[in-house]
Design an enzyme around this catalytic site. Structure first.
Site, PDB file in Angstrom:
ATOM      1  N   ARG A  43       0.801  -1.176  -0.246  1.00 60.05           N
ATOM      2  CA  ARG A  43      -0.068  -0.053  -0.017  1.00 60.05           C
ATOM      3  C   ARG A  43       0.728   1.189  -0.018  1.00 60.05           C
ATOM      4  O   ARG A  43       0.413   2.140   0.632  1.00 60.05           O
ATOM      5  CB  ARG A  43      -1.017   0.152   1.047  1.00 60.05           C
ATOM      6  CG  ARG A  43      -2.087  -0.992   1.257  1.00 60.05           C
ATOM      7  CD  ARG A  43      -2.922  -0.955   0.105  1.00 60.05           C
ATOM      8  NE  ARG A  43      -4.055  -1.768   0.307  1.00 60.05           N
ATOM      9  CZ  ARG A  43      -4.098  -2.813  -0.238  1.00 60.05           C
ATOM     10  NH1 ARG A  43      -3.144  -3.717  -0.827  1.00 60.05           N
ATOM     11  NH2 ARG A  43      -5.303  -3.783   0.086  1.00 60.05           N
ATOM     12  N   SER A  62     -10.706  -0.649   3.312  1.00 57.16           N
ATOM     13  CA  SER A  62     -10.000  -0.908   4.562  1.00 57.16           C
ATOM     14  C   SER A  62      -9.618   0.506   4.811  1.00 57.16           C
ATOM     15  O   SER A  62      -9.052   1.297   4.138  1.00 57.16           O
ATOM     16  CB  SER A  62      -8.702  -1.666   4.269  1.00 57.16           C
ATOM     17  OG  SER A  62      -9.061  -2.848   3.667  1.00 57.16           O
ATOM     18  N   GLU A  79      -4.935   3.790   5.986  1.00 56.48           N
ATOM     19  CA  GLU A  79      -4.553   3.513   4.446  1.00 56.48           C
ATOM     20  C   GLU A  79      -5.495   4.848   3.711  1.00 56.48           C
ATOM     21  O   GLU A  79      -4.603   5.312   2.770  1.00 56.48           O
ATOM     22  CB  GLU A  79      -5.147   1.966   3.972  1.00 56.48           C
ATOM     23  CG  GLU A  79      -4.993   1.999   2.535  1.00 56.48           C
ATOM     24  CD  GLU A  79      -5.882   1.057   2.102  1.00 56.48           C
ATOM     25  OE1 GLU A  79      -6.343   0.967   1.057  1.00 56.48           O
ATOM     26  OE2 GLU A  79      -5.810  -0.132   2.824  1.00 56.48           O
TER      27      GLU A  79
HETATM   28  N1  EPU Z   1     -10.577 -10.495  10.335  1.00 55.66           N
HETATM   29  C1  EPU Z   1     -11.138 -10.737  11.233  1.00 55.66           C
HETATM   30  N2  EPU Z   1     -12.425  -9.631  11.507  1.00 55.66           N
HETATM   31  C2  EPU Z   1     -12.728  -9.022  10.782  1.00 55.66           C
HETATM   32  C3  EPU Z   1     -11.825  -8.973   9.413  1.00 55.66           C
HETATM   33  C4  EPU Z   1     -11.105  -9.854   9.149  1.00 55.66           C
HETATM   34  O1  EPU Z   1     -11.152 -11.486  12.212  1.00 55.66           O
HETATM   35  O2  EPU Z   1     -13.546  -8.111  10.937  1.00 55.66           O
HETATM   36  C5  EPU Z   1      -9.566 -11.650   9.942  1.00 55.66           C
HETATM   37  C6  EPU Z   1      -9.978 -12.822   9.104  1.00 55.66           C
HETATM   38  O3  EPU Z   1     -10.570 -13.746   9.473  1.00 55.66           O
HETATM   39  C7  EPU Z   1      -8.696 -13.120   8.166  1.00 55.66           C
HETATM   40  C8  EPU Z   1      -7.865 -11.802   8.423  1.00 55.66           C
HETATM   41  O4  EPU Z   1      -8.565 -11.246   9.409  1.00 55.66           O
HETATM   42  O5  EPU Z   1      -8.050 -14.084   8.906  1.00 55.66           O
HETATM   43  C9  EPU Z   1      -7.819 -11.281   6.987  1.00 55.66           C
HETATM   44  O6  EPU Z   1      -9.003 -10.625   6.392  1.00 55.66           O
HETATM   45  P1  EPU Z   1      -9.265 -10.366   4.804  1.00 55.66           P
HETATM   46  O7  EPU Z   1      -9.270 -11.616   4.170  1.00 55.66           O
HETATM   47  O8  EPU Z   1     -10.890  -9.979   5.084  1.00 55.66           O
HETATM   48  O9  EPU Z   1      -8.444  -9.409   4.500  1.00 55.66           O
HETATM   49  P2  EPU Z   1      -7.888  -8.027   5.243  1.00 55.66           P
HETATM   50  O10 EPU Z   1      -6.497  -8.181   5.661  1.00 55.66           O
HETATM   51  O11 EPU Z   1      -8.873  -7.539   6.283  1.00 55.66           O
HETATM   52  C10 EPU Z   1      -6.756  -6.965   2.769  1.00 55.66           C
HETATM   53  C11 EPU Z   1      -6.844  -5.947   2.296  1.00 55.66           C
HETATM   54  C12 EPU Z   1      -8.222  -5.516   1.440  1.00 55.66           C
HETATM   55  C13 EPU Z   1      -8.195  -6.699   0.403  1.00 55.66           C
HETATM   56  C14 EPU Z   1      -8.142  -8.346   1.043  1.00 55.66           C
HETATM   57  C15 EPU Z   1      -8.141  -9.168   0.380  1.00 55.66           C
HETATM   58  C16 EPU Z   1      -5.276  -4.172   3.405  1.00 55.66           C
HETATM   59  C17 EPU Z   1      -5.386  -2.939   4.300  1.00 55.66           C
HETATM   60  N3  EPU Z   1      -6.799  -4.826   3.130  1.00 55.66           N
HETATM   61  O12 EPU Z   1      -7.896  -7.099   3.919  1.00 55.66           O
HETATM   62  O13 EPU Z   1      -8.314  -4.458   0.556  1.00 55.66           O
HETATM   63  O14 EPU Z   1      -9.385  -6.725  -0.354  1.00 55.66           O
HETATM   64  O15 EPU Z   1      -7.056  -8.102   2.049  1.00 55.66           O
HETATM   65  O16 EPU Z   1      -7.057  -9.568  -0.133  1.00 55.66           O
HETATM   66  O17 EPU Z   1      -4.452  -4.764   3.029  1.00 55.66           O
HETATM   67  C18 EPU Z   1      -8.598  -2.215   0.818  1.00 55.66           C
HETATM   68  O18 EPU Z   1      -7.538  -1.910   0.721  1.00 55.66           O
HETATM   69  O19 EPU Z   1      -9.389  -1.267   0.801  1.00 55.66           O
HETATM   70  C19 EPU Z   1      -8.962  -3.512   0.837  1.00 55.66           C
HETATM   71  C20 EPU Z   1     -10.366  -4.043   1.016  1.00 55.66           C
END
Ligand code: EPU
Length: 341
Positions: A160, A229, A325
């Site tokens: 990012r 995010s 972000e």
């Molecule tokens: N999780 C929780 N609770 C929540 C959300 C997530 O426990 O409320 C846990 C999930 O269970 C999982 C982990 O966190 O084990 C990761 O969650 P997720 O796969 O939803 O991805 P993220 O890390 O929360 C990132 C990106 C997203 C992107 C997704 C999928 C960043 C800041 N965000 O989110 O990007 O869509 O991975 O690759 O890196 C964005 O940048 O706006 C965005 C949506």
């Protein structure tokens, strides 16, 4: 060049918060940008589709919203080369490529925003980043009053992050990007949700699956205003991770190549008991705690105050300072979380 004075930006930000700019310019040629160089001695902000920006005060500085359009494809025996102008919509570009049999962007489907904004924060999802495909970026440099090409390496991409958020911040404008897609494409199916698909899945099937996952977890900004995010996933040292893991054995974490560990900010926020938490019309999304939403006519300061509350609660509980972000814009330019009241 098209411009508007005392212009409301409420329809130009995916949080749908109220803000007015004294003037917004819509350049769509290099000549327009040459005229704008004079404007850039005062505070200004370059706005794409407004899907990663929070206006934290009712007023913004001068806004420049580039509207360059056009997509061109070149083909060699080994790869496709796609040049897209900054004003194109990102998801439309993904669909355009998949329709033409140009594979690679399927994991990046449905990310809101413009093509020109995509390299700035190195958009990424489901194990893929735009940096993986960038061959070059055309950069109009205000100080030189002309365009130059930046190679992938010169863009200094990171999670990012890029040179456009650092050394080149406010120094110019991305007018177009050139992406390279090798024809010997391999699907990227490691991410949870995609790892059950057959290894030989068509790119369109992967794209449809990504769209279904996103639709299930992430609120549609047209229905519940948000900017995806709000925070980055924090990266901690191996030592800090071991300490956290001893207190929270089930912590969601991803080992990095350099020995550090990336944590899921959504997990930290949920564990802090904030999933669904509401404050003055702003809310932590109840299906994905990393997303802050405007559920009831919140203003930018309301969303910023919710972000501060999240940041402070997570800090108190886990000793981790979440970094936004989303970029925050006040009347005089960009601000950091907590810098204004
Ligand atoms: N999780 C929780 N609770 C929540 C959300 C997530 O426990 O409320 C846990 C999930 O269970 C999982 C982990 O966190 O084990 C990761 O969650 P997720 O796969 O939803 O991805 P993220 O890390 O929360 C990132 C990106 C997203 C992107 C997704 C999928 C960043 C800041 N965000 O989110 O990007 O869509 O991975 O690759 O890196 C964005 O940048 O706006 C965005 C949506």
């Amino acid at each position: 060049m098209k411009s508007r004075q005392q212009f409301s930006l409420q329809k130009n930000n995916s949080f749908a918060v109220y803000a007015t700019t004294p003037i917004i310019y819509y350049p769509n040629s290099e000549q327009d940008l040459q005229l704008l160089a004079a404007v850039t001695s005062e505070p200004f902000y370059i706005l794409g589709a407004g899907s990663n920006t929070l206006f934290v005060e009712g007023v913004t500085p001068v806004i420049i919203k580039p509207e360059f359009l056009g997509i061109h494809v070149n083909e060699t025996e080994e790869y496709y080369q796609v040049n897209a102008a900054c004003g194109e919509n990102w998801h439309d570009l993904v669909c355009f490529c998949i329709d033409k049999g140009i594979n690679g962007l399927e994991n990046l489907a449905l990310i809101p925003g413009s093509v020109g904004a995509a390299p700035v924060q190195n958009i990424g999802a489901y194990g893929v980043e735009i940096a993986d495909f960038i061959e070059s970026v055309t950069w109009f440099y205000f100080a030189k009053n002309k365009s130059q090409q930046l190679t992938q390496a010169q863009c200094q991409f990171d999670y990012r992050d890029s040179i456009f958020k650092n050394a080149l911040k406010n120094k110019g404008i991305i007018t177009d990007i050139t992406l390279r897609f090798p024809k010997n494409w391999q699907p990227k199916l490691n991410y949870q949700g995609l790892n059950t698909l057959p290894k030989n899945s068509h790119a369109r099937v992967i794209m449809d699956t990504v769209i279904a996952i996103r639709n299930a977890k992430l609120p549609d900004p047209k229905v519940i205003p948000n900017a995806g995010s709000f925070f980055k996933n924090p990266v901690v040292s191996a030592e800090q991770f071991l300490l956290l893991k001893s207190n929270h054995p089930e912590i969601a974490a991803y080992q990095q190549d350099n020995g550090t560990v990336k944590l899921a900010a959504g997990w930290l926020i949920e564990r802090a008991g904030l999933k669904g938490y509401q404050l003055n019309g702003a809310a932590v999304h109840n299906k994905q705690a990393l997303v802050l939403t405007n559920i009831d006519s919140a203003c930018g300061a309301d969303i910023k105050n919710l972000a501060l509350h999240v940041q402070q609660t997570v800090l108190a509980l886990f000793a981790i300072m979440l970094q936004p972000e989303v970029r925050m814009l006040g009347e005089q330019g960009e601000v950091t979380l907590g810098a204004i009241n």
